[in-house]
Enzyme design. Structure first.
Site, PDB file in Angstrom:
ATOM      1  N   ASN A  38       0.934  -1.070  -0.098  1.00  0.00           N
ATOM      2  CA  ASN A  38      -0.139  -0.031   0.012  1.00  0.00           C
ATOM      3  C   ASN A  38       0.858   1.286  -0.068  1.00  0.00           C
ATOM      4  OD1 ASN A  38      -2.137  -1.930   0.296  1.00  0.00           O
ATOM      5  ND2 ASN A  38      -2.408  -1.521   2.471  1.00  0.00           N
ATOM      6  N   GLY A 283      -3.489   3.604   7.790  1.00  0.00           N
ATOM      7  CA  GLY A 283      -2.226   4.193   8.435  1.00  0.00           C
ATOM      8  C   GLY A 283      -1.223   3.952   7.356  1.00  0.00           C
ATOM      9  N   ASP A 284      -1.113   3.227   6.357  1.00  0.00           N
ATOM     10  CA  ASP A 284      -0.074   2.988   5.170  1.00  0.00           C
ATOM     11  C   ASP A 284      -0.069   4.142   4.418  1.00  0.00           C
ATOM     12  OD1 ASP A 284       0.165   0.444   6.185  1.00  0.00           O
ATOM     13  OD2 ASP A 284      -1.528  -0.568   4.840  1.00  0.00           O
TER      14      ASP A 284
END
Length: 343
Positions: A38, A283-284
């Site tokens: 990601n 978060g990625d």
């Protein structure tokens, strides 16, 4: 543009449509994703030369995973072929007060059995500027943890900046094992990224008087543990996303950073993300956006603001990958969150 290498596991994602529970679903939506993949997609999307390193099975499902990356302009020439299978995760997307649920089916996946001879790390890191990994990959297997350290050593030998998103996954390993393995890997890390649970479960640092479920964030507590983490591991930057979960559909989203060189702590602006379309990969996308900010030459505050805006936008997009443009992120970071139709 910079050359960035990420390494980890790409997985097949099977998610229930329309917020259905597993027991209701007669079909699944299909896409591919994984922490480091990601991040690579985000960086490629912003124009950087992003290369993803992994191992996938030599079968049509493995080829589909590689094709998903190629479609997003991520380099795949260093992906090894072999092993038994591609890992799978099942996602039941929550809504309102019902939390999302993930079920893993990744035992004996190709990356979990990969060994050093599958990769030429000197070649992979030749000319690279940045290497990113997460705490998920070392959790997959002991051999994957050994492979991660070999990659870190090679990256440092080539003068590459190394970042790590701690990403604790309790369904993959215990906090005790995570601390043992990850504390060793921190010697190679320049930029440490995580949230309050990651810092606690992976490295043993817990901010005082903070409860994200009730919306109580003690920023002084974050500043204190960031300085402690720098003192122990000599990080250049420590970064944490700050998610205040009002419900599965309604989050407050911001981040904070500590710069060792500047001896300065900074908290970003906060976005209210509501309703959330898909928080997986949030978060990625934050890590990818912040890394992009650093690679673009932004100061640490502006790099953080770019990352927070990028990840706020990701919450509006289904699937693991963040598909927004640089202009989208810059507009939001600059204050345009109106959502007005663009004509």
């Amino acid at each position: 543009m910079a050359k960035v290498v990420t390494m980890g596991e790409i997985m097949l994602r099977l998610s229930t449509p329309n917020n259905e529970k597993f027991i209701q679903a007669d079909e699944f939506d299909v896409c591919y994703g994984g922490g480091e993949a990601n991040v690579a997609v985000s960086l490629a999307n912003y124009g950087h030369d992003a290369e993803f390193v992994t191992k996938v099975p030599e079968n049509p499902i493995g080829e589909c995973a590689v094709a998903a990356l190629r479609k997003m302009n991520v380099g795949t020439k260093n992906i090894a072929k072999g092993g038994e299978r591609l890992g799978i995760y099942f996602l039941e997307t929550g809504a309102s007060m019902r939390a999302s649920n993930v079920v893993y089916d990744r035992a004996h996946s190709s990356i979990s059995t990969a060994v050093a001879s599958d990769f030429d790390f000197d070649k992979i890191f030749d000319g690279a500027d940045w290497f990113h990994f997460t705490g998920i990959t070392p959790a997959v297997s002991d051999s994957a943890a050994e492979l991660t350290e070999l990659a870190c050593k090679a990256a440092k030998a080539h003068g590459v900046t190394v970042s790590c998103d701690l990403n604790f996954r309790k369904k993959l390993w215990s906090s005790e094992k995570a601390q043992k393995v990850m504390s060793n890997l921190m010697q190679y890390v320049d930029v440490c990224i995580g949230n309050e649970e990651d810092a606690d479960k992976v490295l043993g640092f817990k901010p005082e008087n903070t409860d994200v479920t009730s919306g109580e964030l003690n920023l002084k507590g974050y500043e204190s543990i960031f300085k402690q983490m720098v003192a122990k591991f000599d990080f250049k930057y420590v970064i944490s996303s700050l998610r205040v979960s009002k419900s599965a559909s309604d989050n407050g989203w911001s981040a904070c950073i500590y710069s060792k060189a500047d001896d300065e702590f900074y908290h970003s602006k906060e976005y209210r993300v509501h309703p959330i379309v898909d928080r997986v990969g949030g978060g990625d996308s934050f890590a990818g956006g912040t890394i992009c900010g650093f690679l673009d030459g932004k100061n640490f505050k502006d790099a953080l603001e770019f990352g927070v805006a990028a990840s706020a936008l990701k919450h509006t997009i289904p699937g693991d990958f963040n598909l927004v443009s640089r202009a989208d992120v810059e507009n939001l970071a600059g204050g345009d969150g109106s959502g007005r139709v663009q004509r």
